[in-house]
Design a protein around this motif. Structure first.
Motif, PDB file in Angstrom:
ATOM      1  N   PHE A 130       0.844  -1.211   0.000  1.00  0.00           N
ATOM      2  CA  PHE A 130       0.000   0.000   0.000  1.00  0.00           C
ATOM      3  C   PHE A 130       0.877   1.259   0.000  1.00  0.00           C
ATOM      4  N   SER A 131       0.262   2.384  -0.333  1.00  0.00           N
ATOM      5  CA  SER A 131       0.979   3.663  -0.386  1.00  0.00           C
ATOM      6  C   SER A 131       1.700   3.915   0.928  1.00  0.00           C
ATOM      7  N   PHE A 132       2.954   4.294   0.821  1.00  0.00           N
ATOM      8  CA  PHE A 132       3.766   4.482   2.019  1.00  0.00           C
ATOM      9  C   PHE A 132       4.905   5.419   1.670  1.00  0.00           C
ATOM     10  N   HIS A 133       5.223   6.283   2.603  1.00  0.00           N
ATOM     11  CA  HIS A 133       6.335   7.235   2.449  1.00  0.00           C
ATOM     12  C   HIS A 133       6.126   8.040   1.176  1.00  0.00           C
ATOM     13  N   ASP A 134       7.093   8.053   0.278  1.00  0.00           N
ATOM     14  CA  ASP A 134       6.948   8.883  -0.918  1.00  0.00           C
ATOM     15  C   ASP A 134       6.103   8.225  -2.009  1.00  0.00           C
ATOM     16  N   HIS A 135       5.761   6.971  -1.792  1.00  0.00           N
ATOM     17  CA  HIS A 135       4.985   6.245  -2.790  1.00  0.00           C
ATOM     18  C   HIS A 135       3.495   6.502  -2.566  1.00  0.00           C
ATOM     19  N   TYR A 136       2.838   7.079  -3.554  1.00  0.00           N
ATOM     20  CA  TYR A 136       1.405   7.325  -3.435  1.00  0.00           C
ATOM     21  C   TYR A 136       0.686   6.782  -4.664  1.00  0.00           C
ATOM     22  N   ASP A 137      -0.227   5.884  -4.426  1.00  0.00           N
ATOM     23  CA  ASP A 137      -1.063   5.324  -5.479  1.00  0.00           C
ATOM     24  C   ASP A 137      -2.489   5.327  -4.942  1.00  0.00           C
ATOM     25  N   PRO A 138      -3.376   6.133  -5.527  1.00  0.00           N
ATOM     26  CA  PRO A 138      -4.743   6.233  -4.982  1.00  0.00           C
ATOM     27  C   PRO A 138      -5.499   4.908  -5.003  1.00  0.00           C
ATOM     28  N   GLN A 139      -5.039   3.960  -5.822  1.00  0.00           N
ATOM     29  CA  GLN A 139      -5.677   2.633  -5.840  1.00  0.00           C
ATOM     30  C   GLN A 139      -5.114   1.716  -4.760  1.00  0.00           C
TER      31      GLN A 139
END
Lengths: 101, 238
Positions: free
Chosen positions: B26-35
């Motif tokens: 899942f999205s964490f730290h600098d990684h963002y994916d709305p899905q």
């Protein structure tokens, strides 16, 4: 001027400081920390914020008061609860909230 | 009816910090994916490898249920409540961050890396007194059955957390089949394949794949190879 102004309300000085430091590491984001409802009200009346993060120590009653305050004086501001205390969730939480605007 | 969701192992975001390689579902730290925000109350599922002699320095958390499950190697935990503990494979650590906690997680072995699952769930109650718990489940029977290693109840099996969630660990021989019944109707079930390959209600899963489903009846889990599986039952809302 920052592109994104973020008000953080949290009742834990060290964690609040950590959250603000992490927000301000991001170019274009500026964090302002407050410790209670009165400070939050003052900040919202005198500044424009894109996002309000409700952190540790903000109980359901305080959250409801802040939401009412935002609706009345800053309806454009997104209010959301922040979990984790400046952890690895912070950045994606903010991005997700801004994407909902 | 809510959709099932398949997270193939190679679809996870991989953060490489040198000392830490983290495969993040899942999205964490600098990684963002709305899905990829959460599955019910399950917010973080990081598959972390920490190099020898390295670790996570002192940092804070609040209002989050944080579970660590070592798979290989040993982690040393220290926190602001005075807890100092070592966790090994076959053990599970749970922290309720509540009103605020500082901790470190460190690989004290200078040579060998440690692999562990870092799992965070939203709590169902805010601003609780922080607490730490650790359990050795290595002697529990999980051969061709699921062993409960986490629950919401202090008196129940496993560590307990501040959420209506149940975790089970199982190790299965090839071709063995079993069923899982939800502890609480309406919950979701997230299946994470630690080793081997399985099918879950017919959905094929390989090592490190994740599959979230919202079952209205028992879930069939069949081992296509010798397999180790972690089940995470979580509520959608709380």
């Amino acid at each position: 001027m920052a592109d994104v102004n973020i008000l953080v309300l949290a009742d834990h000085a060290e964690i609040l400081e950590t959250i603000i430091r992490l927000i301000n590491k991001n170019e274009g984001w500026r964090g302002t920390g407050v410790a209670g409802y009165d400070q939050a009200e003052e900040a919202l009346k005198t500044n424009k914020f894109d996002l309000v993060l409700l952190g540790v120590g903000v109980d359901d009653e305080a959250e409801a008061r802040i939401l009412r305050l935002c609706e009345s004086i800053a309806p454009q501001t997104v209010c959301m609860r922040h979990y984790g205390g400046g952890s690895g969730l912070l950045s994606s939480e903010i991005q997700h909230a801004l994407a909902q605007r | 009816m809510k959709n099932n969701i398949l997270h193939k192992a190679d679809s996870r975001f991989v953060a490489d910090h040198g000392w830490l390689k983290s495969a993040q579902t899942f999205s964490f730290h600098d990684h963002y994916d709305p899905q990829r925000i959460r599955f019910g109350a399950l917010r973080v599922l990081n598959d972390d490898i920490v190099n020898g002699g390295k670790g996570f320095g002192r940092h804070p958390h609040d209002n989050m249920e944080i579970i660590s499950i070592p798979l290989e190697g040993t982690l040393e935990h220290q926190d602001s409540m005075g807890n100092v503990a070592v966790i090994n494979p076959g053990e599970i650590q749970a922290m309720s961050a509540g009103t605020g906690i500082y901790h470190t997680e460190f690989n004290k072995d200078p040579a060998e890396s440690v692999t562990f699952l870092q799992i965070w769930l939203y709590p169902n109650k805010l601003n609780v007194t922080p607490r730490y718990d650790q359990l050795d489940y290595s002697k529990g029977d999980r051969h061709n059955k699921f062993l409960q290693i986490l629950s919401p109840e202090p008196s129940d099996e496993g560590v307990w957390i501040q959420q209506q969630a149940w975790f089970h660990m199982g190790e299965f021989d090839k071709d063995f089949e079993t069923y899982y019944s939800l502890k609480q109707a309406g919950n979701g079930l997230y299946v994470f394949v630690i080793k081997g390959s399985v099918t879950v209600n017919g959905q094929a899963l390989e090592q490190r794949d994740g599959y979230g489903l919202w079952p209205d009846s028992d879930v069939k889990i069949a081992a296509a190879d010798d397999a180790q599986v972690l089940l995470m039952e979580v509520p959608e809302e709380w």
